[in-house]
Scaffold this motif. Structure first.
Motif, PDB file in Angstrom:
ATOM      1  N   CYS A  37       0.841  -1.198   0.000  1.00 42.62           N
ATOM      2  CA  CYS A  37       0.000   0.000   0.000  1.00 42.62           C
ATOM      3  C   CYS A  37       0.872   1.243   0.000  1.00 42.62           C
ATOM      4  O   CYS A  37       0.556   2.245   0.647  1.00 42.62           O
ATOM      5  CB  CYS A  37      -0.932  -0.002   1.211  1.00 42.62           C
ATOM      6  N   LEU A  64      -2.508  -2.935  -3.300  1.00 40.70           N
ATOM      7  CA  LEU A  64      -3.775  -2.263  -3.060  1.00 40.70           C
ATOM      8  C   LEU A  64      -3.600  -0.768  -3.290  1.00 40.70           C
ATOM      9  O   LEU A  64      -2.510  -0.227  -3.115  1.00 40.70           O
ATOM     10  CB  LEU A  64      -4.261  -2.486  -1.624  1.00 40.70           C
ATOM     11  N   GLY A 112     -10.358  -4.317  -3.635  1.00 44.52           N
ATOM     12  CA  GLY A 112      -9.201  -5.186  -3.450  1.00 44.52           C
ATOM     13  C   GLY A 112      -9.280  -5.995  -2.168  1.00 44.52           C
ATOM     14  O   GLY A 112      -8.951  -7.192  -2.143  1.00 44.52           O
TER      15      GLY A 112
END
Length: 795
Positions: free
Chosen positions: A223, A334, A355
């Motif tokens: 992320c 993500l 996701g």
């Protein structure tokens, strides 16, 4: 899937420090708790500087509701406003505008979208009677009338359904999600990923941080945003570039709009398009443009000219595209690490949630079908991303503006799926989509009707049906939508109730007024203060509020607040409510139980906060006011023990030391002479260091006698155990203001070592406030102090 020899539950490691990472940590820790998964988040501390605004969609609203998050608390913490719709002006053509609301455009009729019946009515020559398609959507009517999604003091079906979004502050959202995730048991590690360490199988085995710390795991979520440190940099997964007319976005933050509209306002301009996102504390304007035809300085000038603002502009690159495969080996991407869509429709957090839901649907198990799961995840998430990108592209394809930016947007090759969808709609009058598509069937009809792109004929099953009742049915639906919208409160009133009224510019002579906002809103300058404000506001009960400033040789402390609730405001079981409030502020269990046992026989609960030299400090006071009032007006009781008025607990929410207990007693004294006598006895224990506190008390007593209208109430404070020994002069009955006592208080602050300018500024800001308490003495650190409470108000 997990090719290590570990038999313990999987270890999930999330890399990144933005909304995607904390959403993932919170979501997966809660849903995987029973399966025993551990979740660790590794991320850098938030960067300094301005924070961007986000416009969210209903998927995020339902995420919050699904986790039982109190909307009022969330909105206060994130400076959020409601987002019911988008308004497009000068978009498809100059002078043309349309609404695009969230939620259904009226009910479905015989299982079909109302659009088909609207088209049939238009086709029968009743265009005026049919009106606009968006007129059947309650959210469009609410947005046009500047109404929110609920009445002032009630819920609504719209609130229950979650068919709306928010405008919110990105950094505040990160702080809010972080606190929730940590409370769920997520382990947070501050640091920046320097490199990865692979295991024997070639998978990522650990993250190595800049400081050398190693974080091991079995599954890693990337992320890290556009940097894509794991899936991009370390695993070299390909980025499939997308297309879009804009490659940069400029942002301009201006003061809050007085109207606080409940919609995002988009406007097409010659060089690109602008959007205005109204937050509770400001309005953020952004400008998407093409740097190949509009240099950044020209874009900045356009943005300032459009919104008459001279603040600094932040300019950044816009990315379009996605990873070929967002799950590579044991790394799952993500957010922006997986894909990026132009910020036109606010799909960012929807892509994150898609996701997470997909990852959970294909949750890996040790040694089972890793390749199959990865392919399924990639297919589903990429399909969702492509649906979102096609929805954005459709907003350009249908345009008719002739400027280079818009002509270039139409010249981009249309994705095959979108081209087929447009052709089918034009010829057959309907849109066929999967249930998971982020831009629904109704969204397409709103877009197409807003662009005046209507099919050649209505959908055949509706076109051949009996249409005699359609006009009456649609008229009743429009009337019902208008009735629903009319029952909702003005959005600005909802925002004032949540966040306080928009600040009004202070007169020029009040120089210091802007430096420290008064009222409960000032609590929100720190996360700890905001937590206290949210807990109290979440009760939905009236409360009192006052602030204070403390002077000592260590300097001035101005972030000090006290919020007061009557026991009746705590409900039928005040001890349970007190325990919940205190637990939310981190008071240890033993002291919580003790305070909860006292509140049933007490009258008032005070909750306080201060940001002191050693960090945040919370306070909880239990007050027995009625028995003290009765004793004050009753007969003298010579020789009686001092009466306990307050029992207070003071603690650092993140500290290891037990709370300090302070006892406030009334020693059965009333008149000025009796108070002077008590002060003389007390100040003998202070020594020379207490002279400023002693002199201040004498001067304030004299002022109250000469200019006050009522009696001074006197208390003494001691700690269990500790050096604290001080007085408290309650002056609210005297009718004085801070201005009346400014010379005395200013001199006291200076005598304690505070610079004269600083003392003058902090008092000048409070001049018109009611003078509440003046307290002084020797604190628990053995140092003298003087504290001034003022500005009591209701909330």
């Amino acid at each position: 899937m997990f090719r290590s020899e570990r038999s313990a539950p999987p270890r999930l490691v999330v890399a990144g420090g933005g909304p995607a990472s904390w959403m993932a940590a919170l979501y997966l820790k809660r849903v995987l708790r029973r399966a025993g998964w551990t979740v660790t988040l590794v991320g850098s501390a938030p960067a300094a500087g301005a924070s961007a605004a986000l416009a969210t969609r209903p998927a995020f609203t339902r995420f919050l509701k699904g986790f039982g998050i109190d909307e009022a608390i969330f909105m206060r913490r994130c400076a959020a406003t409601y987002r019911l719709a988008s308004r497009y002006d000068d978009w498809f053509a100059e002078g043309q505008g349309h609404w695009h609301p969230f939620g259904a455009c009226g009910p479905r009729i015989a299982g079909r979208d109302l659009f088909h019946y609207w088209m049939k009515l238009r086709g029968e020559g009743a265009e005026d009677e049919a009106g606009r398609y968006a007129d059947y959507a309650p959210q469009a009517l609410m947005a046009a009338e500047a109404r929110g999604p609920r009445p002032l003091a009630d819920r609504s079906s719209l609130i229950d359904s979650g068919d709306y979004g928010y405008h919110l502050d990105r950094k505040a959202l990160v702080r809010f999600l972080r606190e929730l995730a940590l409370s769920e048991g997520v382990r947070g590690v501050t640091g920046r990923v320097r490199e990865i360490e692979r295991n024997l199988y070639g998978d990522v085995g650990a993250l190595i941080l800049d400081g050398g710390q190693t974080i091991e795991g079995d599954i890693f979520l990337d992320c890290t945003g556009a940097a894509a440190q794991l899936i991009g940099t370390a695993l070299d997964e390909a980025w499939v570039a997308g297309s879009g007319p804009g490659d940069r976005v400029a942002r301009l933050s201006l003061p809050r709009s007085p109207e606080v509209p409940p919609f995002t306002a988009y406007r097409g301009r010659a060089e690109g398009w602008t959007a205005s996102l109204p937050l509770a504390d400001r309005t953020e304007h952004l400008f998407v443009y093409d740097s190949r035809t509009t240099p950044p300085d020209a874009a900045a000038a356009t943005l300032r000219r459009a919104f008459d603002g001279q603040a600094d502009i932040v300019d950044a690159e816009l990315r379009h595209g996605r990873r070929a495969s967002p799950w590579q080996r044991n790394v799952v991407a993500l957010g922006a690490a997986a894909g990026a869509v132009e910020p036109l429709l606010g799909f960012d957090l929807d892509l994150v949630l898609a996701g997470l839901e997909t990852f959970l649907a294909y949750l890996p198990r040790q040694g089972e079908g890793g390749d199959v799961l990865r392919r399924a995840y990639a297919a589903r998430l990429n399909r969702f991303h492509d649906d979102a990108a096609e929805a954005v592209a459709a907003h350009y394809v249908l345009g008719r503006r002739s400027e280079p930016f818009w002509a270039a947007a139409r010249a981009v090759m249309i994705p095959d799926r979108l081209a087929d969808r447009l052709d089918l709609y034009e010829l057959a009058g309907h849109v066929a989509l999967s249930e998971e598509a982020p831009f629904s069937e109704g969204d397409h009809y709103l877009l197409f009707s807003g662009a005046d792109f209507l099919p050649r004929r209505p959908f055949a099953p509706v076109d051949v049906a009996d249409g005699r009742e359609i006009a009456r049915l649609l008229a009743s639906i429009r009337a019902q939508s208008a009735q629903i919208a009319g029952a909702m409160a003005p959005h600005v009133r909802l925002m004032d109730a949540l966040h306080g009224q928009a600040p009004v510019a202070a007169p020029a002579v009040r120089i210091a007024a802007a430096s420290a906002p008064a009222g409960p809103a000032a609590l929100r300058r720190t996360p700890e203060g905001a937590r206290l404000a949210d807990l109290v506001a979440g009760l939905g009960q009236p409360f009192g509020y006052e602030r204070s400033v403390k002077a000592s040789p260590a300097g001035l402390q101005t972030d000090r607040f006290l919020m007061s609730l009557h026991r009746a405001s705590l409900g039928l079981t005040p001890e349970t409510t007190l325990d919940r409030l205190a637990a939310g502020l981190g008071l240890p269990e033993r002291e919580r139980a003790e305070a909860a046992g006292l509140i049933g026989g007490a009258d008032i609960l005070h909750l306080g906060y201060e940001d002191g030299p050693s960090g945040a400090l919370y306070k909880l006071y239990v007050e027995w006011s009625s028995r003290t009032d009765a004793a004050w007006t009753g007969a003298d009781e010579a020789g009686a023990e001092p009466m306990l008025v307050h029992r207070a607990y003071k603690w650092n929410p993140g500290g290891t030391h037990p709370p300090v207990v302070t006892l406030y007693h009334w020693p059965w004294v009333r008149g000025p002479e009796e108070i002077e006598a008590r002060l003389t006895r007390m100040t003998g224990a202070w020594g020379p260091a207490g002279a400023p506190a002693r002199d201040t008390a004498h001067a304030i007593l004299l002022l109250a006698q000469e200019r006050g209208r009522g009696a001074v109430h006197y208390l003494e404070a001691r700690e269990e155990p500790g050096l604290r020994l001080s007085y408290d002069l309650n002056l609210y009955a005297c009718g004085l203001t801070v201005a009346d006592a400014e010379p005395l208080l200013g001199q006291a602050f200076v005598d304690l070592g505070v610079p004269r300018d600083a003392a003058a500024m902090v008092l000048r800001e409070r001049l018109q406030e009611t003078l509440g308490h003046v307290a002084g003495g020797v604190g628990r650190d053995g140092q003298p102090f003087v504290t001034v409470y003022s500005g009591v108000a209701g909330g």
